[in-house]
Design an enzyme around this catalytic site. Structure first.
Site, PDB file in Angstrom:
ATOM      1  N   HIS A 193     -25.086 -26.629 -25.883  1.00  0.00           N
ATOM      2  CA  HIS A 193     -23.792 -26.806 -26.535  1.00  0.00           C
ATOM      3  C   HIS A 193     -23.823 -28.033 -27.441  1.00  0.00           C
ATOM      4  CE1 HIS A 193     -22.591 -30.164 -23.900  1.00  0.00           C
ATOM      5  NE2 HIS A 193     -23.052 -29.451 -22.883  1.00  0.00           N
ATOM      6  N   CYS A 195     -26.825 -29.958 -19.047  1.00  0.00           N
ATOM      7  CA  CYS A 195     -27.071 -29.040 -20.162  1.00  0.00           C
ATOM      8  C   CYS A 195     -27.953 -29.693 -21.220  1.00  0.00           C
ATOM      9  CB  CYS A 195     -25.737 -28.648 -20.804  1.00  0.00           C
ATOM     10  SG  CYS A 195     -24.626 -27.765 -19.693  1.00  0.00           S
TER      11      CYS A 195
END
Length: 159
Positions: free
Chosen positions: A123, A135
């Site tokens: 992201h 992430c």
């Protein structure tokens, strides 16, 4: 795609990126803030249709009420769910731009092992060098450059 010390390599280019605040791990656990090592696959793409055009024909829009279950005791652990939702979850439709475009990996999915960690996404980053909760994060420009060029099941290698 391959994570390297210089960034995320994809189609002959290297994109600066950030990883989890817990570094890299071979023993991922829910809440450890680490990015799991291994060979993963990109299995989905989510985007905010109110903020951007559809980046690929297989991208799925994020609607109000879309959530991601992150409670290890929940039967829908590490799955997209809808509000109202009584268990631990993360909102996918955020007020900031971090989740305007999300590449979903197959980490601990589709048959999640409780506590092994949920939702390893690619992201947008908050800013260069700012770590994630596990992430991989890229600049908005880099993420938007990669998204239309990626294919379902593209490999993500985190050595």
């Amino acid at each position: 795609m391959v994570l390297s010390p210089k960034g995320l390599r994809f189609l002959g280019r290297t994109y600066p990126c950030t990883i989890g605040k817990g570094g890299l791990t071979s023993r991922k656990r829910e809440g450890d803030g680490a990015t799991p090592r291994g060979a993963h696959r990109i299995v989905g793409m989510l985007y905010r249709p109110d903020r951007m055009a559809r980046p690929a024909d297989w991208a799925v829009p994020i609607h109000p009420g879309d959530l991601w279950s992150d409670g290890p005791g929940d039967e829908d652990y590490n799955m997209m769910v809808r509000a109202p939702y009584p268990h631990s979850h993360e909102k996918l439709r955020r007020s900031d731009p971090l989740y305007d475009l999300i590449l979903l990996t197959d980490w601990n999915w589709p048959y999640a092992v409780p506590g092994r960690g949920s939702a390893i996404f690619i992201h947008q980053w908050r800013r260069p060098g700012y770590p994630t909760e596990g992430c991989i994060a890229l600049s908005r420009q880099s993420l938007h450059h990669i998204a239309p060029r990626i294919r379902h099941r593209t490999r993500l290698v985190i050595p």
